[in-house]
Design a protein around this motif. Sequence first.
Motif, PDB file in Angstrom:
ATOM      1  N   VAL A   3      35.530  35.120  36.389  1.00  0.00           N
ATOM      2  CA  VAL A   3      34.761  36.096  37.174  1.00  0.00           C
ATOM      3  C   VAL A   3      33.628  36.713  36.371  1.00  0.00           C
ATOM      4  CG1 VAL A   3      34.874  38.374  38.270  1.00  0.00           C
ATOM      5  CG2 VAL A   3      36.593  36.628  38.802  1.00  0.00           C
ATOM      6  N   PHE A   4      33.899  37.003  35.108  1.00  0.00           N
ATOM      7  CA  PHE A   4      32.889  37.687  34.301  1.00  0.00           C
ATOM      8  C   PHE A   4      32.077  36.727  33.431  1.00  0.00           C
ATOM      9  CE2 PHE A   4      35.913  41.049  35.323  1.00  0.00           C
ATOM     10  CZ  PHE A   4      35.052  42.017  35.810  1.00  0.00           C
ATOM     11  N   ASP A  55      47.414  33.729  34.220  1.00  0.00           N
ATOM     12  CA  ASP A  55      46.470  33.414  35.292  1.00  0.00           C
ATOM     13  C   ASP A  55      45.402  34.499  35.423  1.00  0.00           C
ATOM     14  OD1 ASP A  55      48.267  31.242  35.968  1.00  0.00           O
ATOM     15  OD2 ASP A  55      47.404  31.318  37.988  1.00  0.00           O
ATOM     16  N   LEU A  56      45.825  35.755  35.316  1.00  0.00           N
ATOM     17  CA  LEU A  56      44.868  36.855  35.445  1.00  0.00           C
ATOM     18  C   LEU A  56      43.857  36.864  34.300  1.00  0.00           C
ATOM     19  CD1 LEU A  56      47.196  39.742  36.688  1.00  0.00           C
ATOM     20  CD2 LEU A  56      45.484  38.473  38.004  1.00  0.00           C
ATOM     21  N   VAL A  57      44.302  36.467  33.105  1.00  0.00           N
ATOM     22  CA  VAL A  57      43.370  36.380  31.975  1.00  0.00           C
ATOM     23  C   VAL A  57      42.281  35.358  32.272  1.00  0.00           C
ATOM     24  CG1 VAL A  57      43.115  35.626  29.570  1.00  0.00           C
ATOM     25  CG2 VAL A  57      44.986  37.169  30.209  1.00  0.00           C
ATOM     26  N   TYR A  58      42.665  34.166  32.745  1.00  0.00           N
ATOM     27  CA  TYR A  58      41.677  33.141  33.060  1.00  0.00           C
ATOM     28  C   TYR A  58      40.815  33.549  34.250  1.00  0.00           C
ATOM     29  CZ  TYR A  58      43.237  29.597  29.774  1.00  0.00           C
ATOM     30  OH  TYR A  58      43.517  28.904  28.628  1.00  0.00           O
ATOM     31  N   ILE A  76      38.878  43.139  43.378  1.00  0.00           N
ATOM     32  CA  ILE A  76      40.203  43.664  43.731  1.00  0.00           C
ATOM     33  C   ILE A  76      40.876  42.777  44.779  1.00  0.00           C
ATOM     34  CG2 ILE A  76      41.424  45.584  44.835  1.00  0.00           C
ATOM     35  CD1 ILE A  76      39.350  47.467  43.578  1.00  0.00           C
ATOM     36  N   GLU A  77      40.091  42.325  45.760  1.00  0.00           N
ATOM     37  CA  GLU A  77      40.643  41.454  46.804  1.00  0.00           C
ATOM     38  C   GLU A  77      41.180  40.158  46.211  1.00  0.00           C
ATOM     39  OE1 GLU A  77      37.742  42.745  50.558  1.00  0.00           O
ATOM     40  OE2 GLU A  77      37.214  41.045  49.250  1.00  0.00           O
ATOM     41  N   LEU A  78      40.387  39.520  45.348  1.00  0.00           N
ATOM     42  CA  LEU A  78      40.790  38.253  44.754  1.00  0.00           C
ATOM     43  C   LEU A  78      41.974  38.436  43.801  1.00  0.00           C
ATOM     44  CD1 LEU A  78      37.253  36.749  44.069  1.00  0.00           C
ATOM     45  CD2 LEU A  78      38.852  36.100  45.880  1.00  0.00           C
ATOM     46  N   THR A  79      41.961  39.537  43.049  1.00  0.00           N
ATOM     47  CA  THR A  79      43.078  39.812  42.146  1.00  0.00           C
ATOM     48  C   THR A  79      44.370  39.988  42.936  1.00  0.00           C
ATOM     49  OG1 THR A  79      41.621  40.895  40.539  1.00  0.00           O
ATOM     50  CG2 THR A  79      43.972  41.375  40.375  1.00  0.00           C
ATOM     51  N   ALA A  80      44.284  40.693  44.052  1.00  0.00           N
ATOM     52  CA  ALA A  80      45.465  40.899  44.897  1.00  0.00           C
ATOM     53  C   ALA A  80      45.999  39.570  45.416  1.00  0.00           C
ATOM     54  CB  ALA A  80      45.115  41.822  46.069  1.00  0.00           C
ATOM     55  N   ILE A  81      45.082  38.658  45.781  1.00  0.00           N
ATOM     56  CA  ILE A  81      45.501  37.344  46.268  1.00  0.00           C
ATOM     57  C   ILE A  81      46.220  36.576  45.170  1.00  0.00           C
ATOM     58  CG2 ILE A  81      44.657  35.075  47.015  1.00  0.00           C
ATOM     59  CD1 ILE A  81      42.450  36.549  48.554  1.00  0.00           C
ATOM     60  N   VAL A  82      45.667  36.606  43.960  1.00  0.00           N
ATOM     61  CA  VAL A  82      46.299  35.915  42.831  1.00  0.00           C
ATOM     62  C   VAL A  82      47.710  36.454  42.597  1.00  0.00           C
ATOM     63  CG1 VAL A  82      46.220  35.586  40.320  1.00  0.00           C
ATOM     64  CG2 VAL A  82      44.144  35.306  41.679  1.00  0.00           C
ATOM     65  N   VAL A  83      47.837  37.782  42.575  1.00  0.00           N
ATOM     66  CA  VAL A  83      49.131  38.403  42.304  1.00  0.00           C
ATOM     67  C   VAL A  83      50.150  38.057  43.389  1.00  0.00           C
ATOM     68  CG1 VAL A  83      50.358  40.608  42.114  1.00  0.00           C
ATOM     69  CG2 VAL A  83      48.163  40.293  40.949  1.00  0.00           C
ATOM     70  N   VAL A  84      49.756  38.238  44.646  1.00  0.00           N
ATOM     71  CA  VAL A  84      50.687  38.020  45.760  1.00  0.00           C
ATOM     72  C   VAL A  84      51.091  36.555  45.869  1.00  0.00           C
ATOM     73  CG1 VAL A  84      50.938  38.088  48.269  1.00  0.00           C
ATOM     74  CG2 VAL A  84      49.900  40.011  47.067  1.00  0.00           C
ATOM     75  N   VAL A  85      50.114  35.658  45.826  1.00  0.00           N
ATOM     76  CA  VAL A  85      50.407  34.228  45.992  1.00  0.00           C
ATOM     77  C   VAL A  85      51.286  33.721  44.862  1.00  0.00           C
ATOM     78  CG1 VAL A  85      49.400  31.908  46.009  1.00  0.00           C
ATOM     79  CG2 VAL A  85      48.362  33.726  47.368  1.00  0.00           C
ATOM     80  N   LEU A  86      50.945  34.052  43.619  1.00  0.00           N
ATOM     81  CA  LEU A  86      51.730  33.539  42.503  1.00  0.00           C
ATOM     82  C   LEU A  86      53.145  34.122  42.494  1.00  0.00           C
ATOM     83  CD1 LEU A  86      50.511  32.652  39.005  1.00  0.00           C
ATOM     84  CD2 LEU A  86      52.723  33.751  39.275  1.00  0.00           C
TER      85      LEU A  86
END
Length: 203
Positions: A58-59, A50-53, A147-157
């Motif tokens: 994002v970029f 998920d983080l790769v996608y 960083i905020e969005l990455t944290a959300i992805v990590v925590v939610v998943l």
Amino acid sequence: MDLFTLAAFTVAYAIAVLVPGPGVAAVVARALGGGFKGAFPMVLGILAGDLVYFVFAVFGLAAIATWFGPIFVIVRWAGAAYLLYIAWKFWTAKPGAEQMKPKNEDPWKTFLAGFSLTMGNPKTIVFYLAILPTVIPLDQMNPVAFIELTAIVVVVLLLIGCGYAWLASAAREMFKSEKALGRLNKTAGAMMATAAGLVVLQH
């Protein structure tokens, strides 16, 4: 990012993760067959994918992700093949043998299975490369927002993935007889095979 945008992304992402798909089926099957510890590396692998996608989206690398489509097809088939192998191990296990105990299963292989499953999962691709840009103004992205969005992805998943794994593991502990364990192994095998089929058949 403003709180409304972060909340909208959190809700949209949570719904996407909660909806049963190949990832959920694989995590549940792994937890049924090997307990929570056996499923956790798969959750981490799914998170890595998920983080790769997420980084792709994002970029602005959606075009590159599309260009590498054939590679993702190979990854999809490889992941499906490994899931089928696990399904066969579950299905043919002797009742009570618990052949997929965490201590006997290579966590790295389980992690890679989760990662390849996500990299070839059309639902994940659609969310990050098509839906995400409609929820998040990517042109306003900055380091703090990333960083905020990455944290959300990590925590939610992690919360949802571990939740599925814990529930399946708890259900597994309810089965003590050899007959029940045999049925549980076959259920886990069928679910894992279903996950492999979904990975291959979804477009």
